[in-house]
Design a protein around this motif. Structure first.
Motif, PDB file in Angstrom:
ATOM      1  N   ALA A 461      18.164  53.888  55.263  1.00 36.27           N
ATOM      2  CA  ALA A 461      18.668  54.960  54.357  1.00 36.27           C
ATOM      3  C   ALA A 461      20.129  55.499  54.808  1.00 36.27           C
ATOM      4  N   MET A 462      19.843  55.576  56.430  1.00 39.29           N
ATOM      5  CA  MET A 462      21.004  56.333  57.088  1.00 39.29           C
ATOM      6  C   MET A 462      22.124  55.507  57.310  1.00 39.29           C
ATOM      7  N   GLU A 463      21.924  53.981  57.340  1.00 38.70           N
ATOM      8  CA  GLU A 463      22.894  53.186  57.260  1.00 38.70           C
ATOM      9  C   GLU A 463      23.565  52.928  56.023  1.00 38.70           C
ATOM     10  N   ILE A 464      22.984  53.043  54.846  1.00 38.44           N
ATOM     11  CA  ILE A 464      23.407  52.856  53.590  1.00 38.44           C
ATOM     12  C   ILE A 464      24.518  54.034  53.430  1.00 38.44           C
ATOM     13  N   GLU A 465      23.850  55.358  53.927  1.00 29.94           N
ATOM     14  CA  GLU A 465      24.684  56.505  54.038  1.00 29.94           C
ATOM     15  C   GLU A 465      26.317  56.319  54.732  1.00 29.94           C
ATOM     16  N   LYS A 466      26.090  55.552  55.812  1.00 31.57           N
ATOM     17  CA  LYS A 466      27.267  55.354  56.648  1.00 31.57           C
ATOM     18  C   LYS A 466      28.263  54.477  55.554  1.00 31.57           C
ATOM     19  N   LEU A 467      27.712  53.342  55.292  1.00 37.03           N
ATOM     20  CA  LEU A 467      28.597  52.834  54.024  1.00 37.03           C
ATOM     21  C   LEU A 467      29.000  53.525  52.959  1.00 37.03           C
ATOM     22  N   MET A 468      28.127  54.295  52.344  1.00 36.01           N
ATOM     23  CA  MET A 468      28.737  55.123  51.174  1.00 36.01           C
ATOM     24  C   MET A 468      29.915  56.138  51.649  1.00 36.01           C
ATOM     25  N   ASP A 469      29.764  56.757  53.093  1.00 31.50           N
ATOM     26  CA  ASP A 469      30.955  57.483  53.454  1.00 31.50           C
ATOM     27  C   ASP A 469      32.035  56.762  53.690  1.00 31.50           C
ATOM     28  N   TYR A 470      32.032  55.584  53.972  1.00 34.30           N
ATOM     29  CA  TYR A 470      33.271  54.587  54.064  1.00 34.30           C
ATOM     30  C   TYR A 470      33.831  54.476  52.564  1.00 34.30           C
ATOM     31  N   LEU A 471      32.913  54.128  51.649  1.00 33.70           N
ATOM     32  CA  LEU A 471      33.333  53.673  50.375  1.00 33.70           C
ATOM     33  C   LEU A 471      34.089  55.006  49.701  1.00 33.70           C
ATOM     34  N   LYS A 472      33.565  56.217  49.902  1.00 30.99           N
ATOM     35  CA  LYS A 472      34.205  57.306  49.524  1.00 30.99           C
ATOM     36  C   LYS A 472      35.921  57.558  49.993  1.00 30.99           C
ATOM     37  N   THR A 473      36.192  56.692  51.093  1.00 30.74           N
ATOM     38  CA  THR A 473      37.502  56.853  51.611  1.00 30.74           C
ATOM     39  C   THR A 473      38.306  55.836  50.949  1.00 30.74           C
ATOM     40  N   VAL A 474      37.751  54.960  50.425  1.00 34.69           N
ATOM     41  CA  VAL A 474      38.687  53.768  49.494  1.00 34.69           C
ATOM     42  C   VAL A 474      39.316  54.455  48.329  1.00 34.69           C
ATOM     43  N   PRO A 475      40.522  54.706  48.101  1.00 33.67           N
ATOM     44  CA  PRO A 475      41.072  55.320  46.877  1.00 33.67           C
ATOM     45  C   PRO A 475      40.843  54.390  45.345  1.00 33.67           C
ATOM     46  N   SER A 476      40.626  53.323  45.421  1.00 35.76           N
ATOM     47  CA  SER A 476      40.335  52.763  44.245  1.00 35.76           C
ATOM     48  C   SER A 476      38.931  52.822  43.846  1.00 35.76           C
ATOM     49  N   ALA A 537      18.240  46.930  47.839  1.00 33.09           N
ATOM     50  CA  ALA A 537      18.718  48.327  46.953  1.00 33.09           C
ATOM     51  C   ALA A 537      20.251  47.833  46.445  1.00 33.09           C
ATOM     52  N   ARG A 538      20.644  48.720  45.702  1.00 26.74           N
ATOM     53  CA  ARG A 538      21.960  48.622  45.094  1.00 26.74           C
ATOM     54  C   ARG A 538      22.706  49.717  45.271  1.00 26.74           C
ATOM     55  N   ILE A 539      24.303  49.529  45.620  1.00 23.06           N
ATOM     56  CA  ILE A 539      25.217  50.643  45.401  1.00 23.06           C
ATOM     57  C   ILE A 539      26.163  50.283  44.337  1.00 23.06           C
ATOM     58  N   ASN A 540      26.207  51.117  43.367  1.00 20.83           N
ATOM     59  CA  ASN A 540      27.124  51.040  42.239  1.00 20.83           C
ATOM     60  C   ASN A 540      28.378  51.890  42.007  1.00 20.83           C
ATOM     61  N   GLY A 541      29.155  51.588  41.611  1.00 20.26           N
ATOM     62  CA  GLY A 541      30.300  52.627  41.451  1.00 20.26           C
ATOM     63  C   GLY A 541      31.476  51.944  40.314  1.00 20.26           C
ATOM     64  N   ARG A 542      32.621  52.619  40.257  1.00 19.13           N
ATOM     65  CA  ARG A 542      33.353  52.078  39.539  1.00 19.13           C
ATOM     66  C   ARG A 542      34.968  51.685  40.473  1.00 19.13           C
ATOM     67  N   LEU A 543      35.715  50.943  39.658  1.00 17.37           N
ATOM     68  CA  LEU A 543      37.036  50.175  40.528  1.00 17.37           C
ATOM     69  C   LEU A 543      38.110  50.667  39.530  1.00 17.37           C
ATOM     70  N   GLN A 544      39.191  50.956  39.991  1.00 14.02           N
ATOM     71  CA  GLN A 544      40.622  51.062  39.355  1.00 14.02           C
ATOM     72  C   GLN A 544      41.012  49.869  39.170  1.00 14.02           C
ATOM     73  N   ASP A 545      41.789  49.362  38.042  1.00 17.90           N
ATOM     74  CA  ASP A 545      42.454  48.164  38.035  1.00 17.90           C
ATOM     75  C   ASP A 545      43.734  47.838  38.503  1.00 17.90           C
ATOM     76  N   ILE A 546      43.611  47.492  39.856  1.00 15.61           N
ATOM     77  CA  ILE A 546      44.621  47.523  40.845  1.00 15.61           C
ATOM     78  C   ILE A 546      45.090  46.437  41.123  1.00 15.61           C
ATOM     79  N   GLY A 547      44.560  45.260  40.294  1.00 18.53           N
ATOM     80  CA  GLY A 547      44.956  43.763  40.500  1.00 18.53           C
ATOM     81  C   GLY A 547      43.762  43.023  41.483  1.00 18.53           C
ATOM     82  N   THR A 548      43.702  41.667  41.208  1.00 19.63           N
ATOM     83  CA  THR A 548      42.709  40.876  41.558  1.00 19.63           C
ATOM     84  C   THR A 548      42.940  40.812  43.193  1.00 19.63           C
ATOM     85  N   ASP A 549      44.139  40.306  43.633  1.00 28.46           N
ATOM     86  CA  ASP A 549      44.359  40.332  45.111  1.00 28.46           C
ATOM     87  C   ASP A 549      44.137  41.646  45.999  1.00 28.46           C
ATOM     88  N   ASN A 550      44.283  42.602  45.338  1.00 27.83           N
ATOM     89  CA  ASN A 550      44.223  44.040  45.817  1.00 27.83           C
ATOM     90  C   ASN A 550      42.884  44.170  45.661  1.00 27.83           C
TER      91      ASN A 550
END
Length: 749
Positions: A461-476, A537-550
């Motif tokens: 769970a703490m490894e998952i939390e590290k990943l969550m902290d990183y994902l929160k830094t991604v603007p999209s 386990a799953r982590i889910n969220g939403r992505l901005q439509d910034i283009g397939t390559d991005n």
């Protein structure tokens, strides 16, 4: 000629009967739209996703209804109406779960056990300001159930997986009726059901609109060309019948028409028109020279029928090359279009030929015969190619260089919004969620426990939390949730509901205590994020439509972070979901496109060698047909249009249709040589007799595909524009380059 007269009657009766039968099948035509049609077949990520769905269900079984209230949602009348709608939504058909800020509550641990506190105290307007501050402090619902300015709130519905069109229509009808009943007028909807309704409605409208406009256009052009109403009516009847038979075959076959269906009417009309013009032009010329009707049709079919068959086969082969695509929707379009081309050919040969010999000579001929100006202009072009071969070859080399430059500029950074109808309700709602919430594209990340660990172990769970902290830094990325969420909520509940405690517990013993409480009180919530045996386990969220390559870069960075920053002896991380699979298309478009065109060139090359019995003829035909394909690619580059799945059909259409003109030109040239004409005499006869038909068919093709400019579907507009200008380019190359290549490569004996 009695037997020909009998054959004529049988053909007319047979085709009319088939047309009536096909018309009766049209109500059975089905329209659909499913993102899975654009998934790459035989792909490891697709196989993984199928297993992921078995564990957690699909990731697009949601419907979001955002309701606006200016200047703030914290107004008693609005909140009561909103809450009433939120309660009513639980009883809508196909809805399995409904959530909103007025229906959810905070858990709170007391000395008597767990209790709940409302997130919004609807009946106490004095508490609104405090409620709003608490929501902002937690940040748990910001940009998911309420926007950051507090001017709109969302009712989030979870629906049954894979709703069909009829189910989606019923659900959306209930939603709109309920919104109207509760006087909630400013709303926006986003989700699978809404996309399905909007795209299918667009498909139906596009098929009807393109059919009508293309038919009117063809009618006008044929009237201008032939100046004979009976002849034009014969042509239109044949073309319309071929379209009717084709659609009837699709209905009988039980085919579901997808977003590509709008091209079928245009393709059938213009391909059928091309066949009609070549047959009719030859027939009329022979009638004008004094031939009897049955003799004229036999002669026309023997001269033009073979080349028309060859062009139909090569056009079909062009579409069949789409089978090299890994996308089911593109494969089906290729097969259906190839069938349509053959249906058009058969209809024109038998039905049009029968109708032509049914009318007397004076009715067939218009008020004016073929203008001598046509012949003069075409012979002038031939003369130009004779005296300026070097200039034409140099211009071809420069043109090819520009094409390669344009192709180097092509990108695959495609945005999902481009698939939506222009200036439509769904496009507007899509923009609203992009700006005010976390976007539409679902993000799914699978976390798999390793080495006998469970995803519900504290260390994992703490490894998952590290990943969550990183994902929160991604603007999209936004609206993130994971299997850790229930633990955070309980930790907060055990600490007087203070926002500072919306974190993971600091030690394993507290974590284990919360785990028991969650299994007792929040099992359903936990099952959304953890599979039965705790291995995934799953982590889910939403992505901005910034283009397939991005977005592909985002996915790569997530998996790279997991490989380098997390303990891989405890967990393995993999990005999955429908959004990722759709974005992966771009990896296959270029490769499958080149592969398909290679096989297409090979097949058509073999056909050309077999028909013309001359390998040089294949080389001569190759260059004028490769260049239009390169030009189509360069247009994408110069206009900064990203390459995506539906645009791959451009190259098949250009390749399949452009080669037709080459075959007719070379076929007429070969016929002239076989009749004992010199090379120059054969070229002059080819320009005089076939050039007119080539120009007319290209004009019809040009304006036929320009019909797509009336579309509200941006990819359709792009495809129509590119094909139109590219086919004109193909004609110019045939008229200028083919004579030069013939003179250079084929020496007279």
């Amino acid at each position: 000629m009695n037997h020909l007269s009998l054959v004529k009657k049988i053909c007319i009766i047979l085709f009319v009967g088939l047309g009536i039968f096909a018309a009766s099948l049209l109500p059975n035509l089905k329209f659909t739209f499913d993102f899975s049609q654009f998934f790459p077949e035989e792909d490891q990520d697709l196989e993984f996703y199928k297993g992921f769905v078995e564990e957690f269900g699909t990731d697009d079984n949601f419907l979001l209804i955002a309701i606006e209230q200016d200047p703030t949602v914290f107004e008693p009348g609005f909140l009561n109406r909103f809450n009433a709608f939120s309660d009513a939504s639980k009883d809508f058909d196909y809805v399995t779960e409904s959530a909103s800020l007025t229906s959810l509550s905070y858990p709170l641990k007391t000395s008597f056990g767990y209790t709940t506190l409302p997130i919004i105290h609807i009946e106490d307007s004095m508490a609104y300001a405090k409620d709003w501050e608490k929501i902002k402090e937690d940040a748990l619902f910001i940009n998911s159930l309420i926007d950051e300015n507090g001017t709109s709130m969302v009712v989030a519905l979870r629906t049954l997986d894979d709703l069909n069109y009829e189910q989606s229509e019923l659900l959306l009808s209930q939603i709109r009726t309920s919104l109207k009943t509760h006087e909630l007028e400013e709303y926006h909807i986003l989700g699978r059901a809404f996309f399905l309704e909007a795209i299918v409605d667009m498909q139906k409208s596009e098929v009807l609109k393109t059919s009508v406009i293309a038919a009117i256009l063809v009618l006008i052009i044929l009237l201008l060309v032939y100046r004979s109403l009976p002849l034009v009516l014969i042509s239109m009847a044949s073309i319309s019948l071929s379209l009717l038979l084709f659609m009837g075959i699709l209905a009988l076959w039980g085919k579901e028409l997808n977003a590509m269906a709008a091209f079928y009417p245009v393709l059938m009309l213009i391909v059928g028109t091309s066949d009609v013009i070549h047959i009719t032009d030859s027939f009329i010329r022979k009638i004008q020279s004094g031939a009897e009707r049955y003799t004229a049709i036999k002669s026309s079919l023997s001269e033009v029928g073979l080349t028309t068959l060859l062009t139909s086969v090569t056009t079909a082969v062009g579409f069949v090359t789409l089978l090299s695509s890994r996308l089911v929707s593109i494969q089906e379009f290729g097969i259906n279009a190839a069938i349509g081309v053959i249906v058009a050919y058969i209809t024109v040969i038998f039905f049009t030929g029968s109708l032509l010999v049914s009318l007397p000579k004076k009715v067939l001929l218009g008020k004016k015969s073929v203008s001598k100006k046509w012949v003069n202009y075409l012979l002038a072009i031939n003369h130009f190619t004779k005296i300026h071969p070097k200039a034409i070859l140099f211009g071809t080399v420069v043109f090819a260089g520009l094409c390669f430059w344009g192709i180097s500029l092509v990108s695959t950074n495609y945005e999902f919004k481009r698939t939506l109808p222009n200036k439509s309700e769904i496009a507007s709602d899509f923009d609203f969620f992009q700006k005010n919430y976390a976007g539409f594209r679902p993000l799914e990340i699978a976390v798999m426990a390793q080495n006998n660990f469970s995803v519900l172990d504290y260390q994992v769970a703490m490894e998952i939390e590290k990943l969550m902290d990183y994902l929160k830094t991604v603007p999209s990325i936004g609206n993130l949730q994971s299997s850790n969420l229930p633990f955070k909520i309980l930790h907060k509940a055990n600490n007087v509901n203070k926002s500072d405690f919306l974190t993971m517990p600091k030690n394993a013993s507290v974590f284990e205590k919360y785990k028991k409480d969650i299994r007792r009180l929040g099992r359903k919530e936990l099952e959304r994020f953890v599979n039965v045996d705790g291995s995934m386990a799953r982590i889910n969220g939403r992505l901005q439509d910034i283009g397939t390559d991005n977005l592909k870069l985002v996915y790569e960075k997530i998996e790279n972070f997991a490989q380098t920053k997390l303990d891989t002896t405890k967990i393995e991380v993999k990005v999955t979901g429908k959004s990722m699979l759709l974005d992966k298309n771009s990896e296959y478009i270029r490769s499958s496109l080149l592969e398909g065109l290679f096989y297409g060139l090979l097949l058509i090359g073999l056909l050309m060698v077999l028909v013309f019995r001359n390998f040089k003829m294949f080389l001569i035909s190759l260059i004028p047909n490769i260049l239009p394909i390169l030009f189509a690619g360069s247009v994408l580059g110069f206009l900064n249009i990203p390459l995506e799945a539906s645009l791959s059909v451009v190259f098949a259409i250009v390749f399949g249709i452009a080669v037709d003109d080459t075959i007719h030109f070379l076929g007429k040239y070969k016929l002239g040589i076989s009749q004992g004409l010199t090379q120059e005499e054969a070229l002059e006869k080819t320009f005089a007799h076939t050039g007119r038909a080539l120009v007319i068919t290209t004009i019809i093709l040009f304006f036929g595909f320009m019909v797509m400019l009336f579309s509200i579907h941006q990819p359709s507009i792009t495809i129509g524009l590119i094909i139109s200008v590219t086919l004109v380019t193909a004609l110019v190359l045939d008229l200028l380059l083919l004579p030069v290549l013939i003179r250079k490569l084929i020496r007279e004996a």
